[in-house]
Design a protein around this motif. Sequence first.
Motif, PDB file in Angstrom:
ATOM      1  N   LEU A  66      73.102  20.571  58.203  1.00  0.00           N
ATOM      2  CA  LEU A  66      72.849  20.830  56.783  1.00  0.00           C
ATOM      3  C   LEU A  66      71.439  21.365  56.564  1.00  0.00           C
ATOM      4  CD1 LEU A  66      74.569  17.710  55.142  1.00  0.00           C
ATOM      5  CD2 LEU A  66      75.393  20.071  55.169  1.00  0.00           C
ATOM      6  N   LEU A  67      70.485  20.834  57.317  1.00  0.00           N
ATOM      7  CA  LEU A  67      69.120  21.360  57.237  1.00  0.00           C
ATOM      8  C   LEU A  67      69.066  22.810  57.707  1.00  0.00           C
ATOM      9  CD1 LEU A  67      67.039  18.324  58.567  1.00  0.00           C
ATOM     10  CD2 LEU A  67      67.028  19.248  56.250  1.00  0.00           C
ATOM     11  N   LEU A  68      69.803  23.117  58.760  1.00  0.00           N
ATOM     12  CA  LEU A  68      69.830  24.481  59.275  1.00  0.00           C
ATOM     13  C   LEU A  68      70.420  25.436  58.246  1.00  0.00           C
ATOM     14  CD1 LEU A  68      69.196  26.220  61.756  1.00  0.00           C
ATOM     15  CD2 LEU A  68      71.515  25.759  62.570  1.00  0.00           C
ATOM     16  N   LEU A  69      71.481  24.993  57.568  1.00  0.00           N
ATOM     17  CA  LEU A  69      72.098  25.832  56.537  1.00  0.00           C
ATOM     18  C   LEU A  69      71.179  26.023  55.341  1.00  0.00           C
ATOM     19  CD1 LEU A  69      75.777  24.485  56.458  1.00  0.00           C
ATOM     20  CD2 LEU A  69      74.946  26.605  57.489  1.00  0.00           C
ATOM     21  N   THR A  70      70.383  24.995  55.021  1.00  0.00           N
ATOM     22  CA  THR A  70      69.538  25.045  53.827  1.00  0.00           C
ATOM     23  C   THR A  70      68.178  25.656  54.096  1.00  0.00           C
ATOM     24  OG1 THR A  70      70.631  23.030  53.046  1.00  0.00           O
ATOM     25  CG2 THR A  70      68.585  23.662  51.954  1.00  0.00           C
ATOM     26  N   LEU A  86      56.244  30.254  55.511  1.00  0.00           N
ATOM     27  CA  LEU A  86      56.575  28.878  55.887  1.00  0.00           C
ATOM     28  C   LEU A  86      57.971  28.860  56.491  1.00  0.00           C
ATOM     29  CD1 LEU A  86      55.647  25.958  55.896  1.00  0.00           C
ATOM     30  CD2 LEU A  86      56.625  25.674  53.612  1.00  0.00           C
ATOM     31  N   VAL A  87      58.049  28.616  57.796  1.00  0.00           N
ATOM     32  CA  VAL A  87      59.312  28.611  58.522  1.00  0.00           C
ATOM     33  C   VAL A  87      59.526  27.232  59.131  1.00  0.00           C
ATOM     34  CG1 VAL A  87      60.646  29.647  60.387  1.00  0.00           C
ATOM     35  CG2 VAL A  87      59.095  31.065  59.035  1.00  0.00           C
ATOM     36  N   PHE A  88      60.737  26.694  58.965  1.00  0.00           N
ATOM     37  CA  PHE A  88      61.069  25.380  59.501  1.00  0.00           C
ATOM     38  C   PHE A  88      61.974  25.463  60.723  1.00  0.00           C
ATOM     39  CE2 PHE A  88      59.895  24.131  55.153  1.00  0.00           C
ATOM     40  CZ  PHE A  88      59.058  23.065  55.427  1.00  0.00           C
ATOM     41  N   ALA A  89      62.951  26.349  60.685  1.00  0.00           N
ATOM     42  CA  ALA A  89      63.931  26.424  61.770  1.00  0.00           C
ATOM     43  C   ALA A  89      63.260  26.797  63.088  1.00  0.00           C
ATOM     44  CB  ALA A  89      65.025  27.438  61.424  1.00  0.00           C
ATOM     45  N   PHE A  90      63.554  25.991  64.135  1.00  0.00           N
ATOM     46  CA  PHE A  90      63.057  26.227  65.492  1.00  0.00           C
ATOM     47  C   PHE A  90      61.533  26.209  65.573  1.00  0.00           C
ATOM     48  CE2 PHE A  90      67.068  28.581  64.861  1.00  0.00           C
ATOM     49  CZ  PHE A  90      67.877  27.797  65.659  1.00  0.00           C
ATOM     50  N   GLY A  94      59.862  22.093  61.396  1.00  0.00           N
ATOM     51  CA  GLY A  94      61.247  21.717  61.152  1.00  0.00           C
ATOM     52  C   GLY A  94      61.585  20.374  61.767  1.00  0.00           C
ATOM     53  N   ALA A  95      60.999  20.101  62.940  1.00  0.00           N
ATOM     54  CA  ALA A  95      61.196  18.796  63.565  1.00  0.00           C
ATOM     55  C   ALA A  95      60.623  17.696  62.675  1.00  0.00           C
ATOM     56  CB  ALA A  95      60.538  18.765  64.941  1.00  0.00           C
ATOM     57  N   ALA A  96      59.457  17.966  62.069  1.00  0.00           N
ATOM     58  CA  ALA A  96      58.858  16.997  61.155  1.00  0.00           C
ATOM     59  C   ALA A  96      59.730  16.802  59.918  1.00  0.00           C
ATOM     60  CB  ALA A  96      57.458  17.450  60.755  1.00  0.00           C
ATOM     61  N   LEU A  97      60.311  17.883  59.410  1.00  0.00           N
ATOM     62  CA  LEU A  97      61.196  17.779  58.255  1.00  0.00           C
ATOM     63  C   LEU A  97      62.433  16.953  58.576  1.00  0.00           C
ATOM     64  CD1 LEU A  97      62.038  18.600  55.377  1.00  0.00           C
ATOM     65  CD2 LEU A  97      63.027  20.694  56.356  1.00  0.00           C
ATOM     66  N   THR A 169      69.480  19.673  66.597  1.00  0.00           N
ATOM     67  CA  THR A 169      70.407  20.584  65.927  1.00  0.00           C
ATOM     68  C   THR A 169      69.663  21.595  65.073  1.00  0.00           C
ATOM     69  OG1 THR A 169      72.056  18.811  65.839  1.00  0.00           O
ATOM     70  CG2 THR A 169      72.415  20.708  64.409  1.00  0.00           C
ATOM     71  N   PHE A 170      68.586  21.154  64.441  1.00  0.00           N
ATOM     72  CA  PHE A 170      67.857  22.005  63.507  1.00  0.00           C
ATOM     73  C   PHE A 170      66.836  22.906  64.209  1.00  0.00           C
ATOM     74  CE2 PHE A 170      64.599  22.074  59.863  1.00  0.00           C
ATOM     75  CZ  PHE A 170      65.102  23.262  59.379  1.00  0.00           C
TER      76      PHE A 170
END
Length: 230
Positions: A66-70, A86-90, A94-97, A169-170
């Motif tokens: 769900l995080l990956l989709l959002t 600001l990038v979270f994926a990979f 993103g790990a912190a999120l 997963t994220f």
Amino acid sequence: MEWLGPEEWQAVRLSLRVSFWATLSGLPPALLAAYALARWRFPGKQLLNGLVHLPLILPPVVTGYLLLLTFGTRGPIGSVLQEIGLVFAFRWTGAALAAGIMAFPLLVRAMRLSLEAVDPKLEQAAATLGASRLWVFVTVTLPLILPGIIAGAVLGFAKAMGEFGATITFVSNIPGQTQTLPSAIYAFLQVPGGEHAALRLVAVSVAVAMSALLLSEWLARRAQRRVSGT
């Protein structure tokens, strides 16, 4: 940490970094959610309670997906954040999120229990002296629940250190970038001869988890004595 190899120590450092920011960024919204659940009456309160505790019930892989989709680069929020850099994926952010979301219910629960243990008469007494709600919260409520906040932060930090399913997963399992302690243990167990390295990281994980539990219990007992005045 001399008995850890460079790759193992790198995973430990990254886990500490991820867990620190996951806990720190989760404290303000967790305190707000805990206060709302403990003190306010409003439509949808049970829905909020369910959403807060949802990460504990859902499989971590589902939360990560769900995080990956959002928050992915093509997600509704991730695409907007990407435009401002600001990038979270990979990424480690993103790990912190992901770790922060998985630890969020523990933060809220500890704070909520502390708030519910505070005698409302103490706050009412301060209010009768002319103090505003905000000043009452800062000078009366916050000091009383501070041990609970710290206890929740300790548990949340430990939970973030051990998060695996949602994180991998994220943000995948990229050495030096997103490979945290659990991901490194998993990676070492997939290669021949990696059992010893995995065992060393397991020892680190157990030490961190036990320390967090003992510290949390001590802070909870201290908070109870402080509120009861004993």
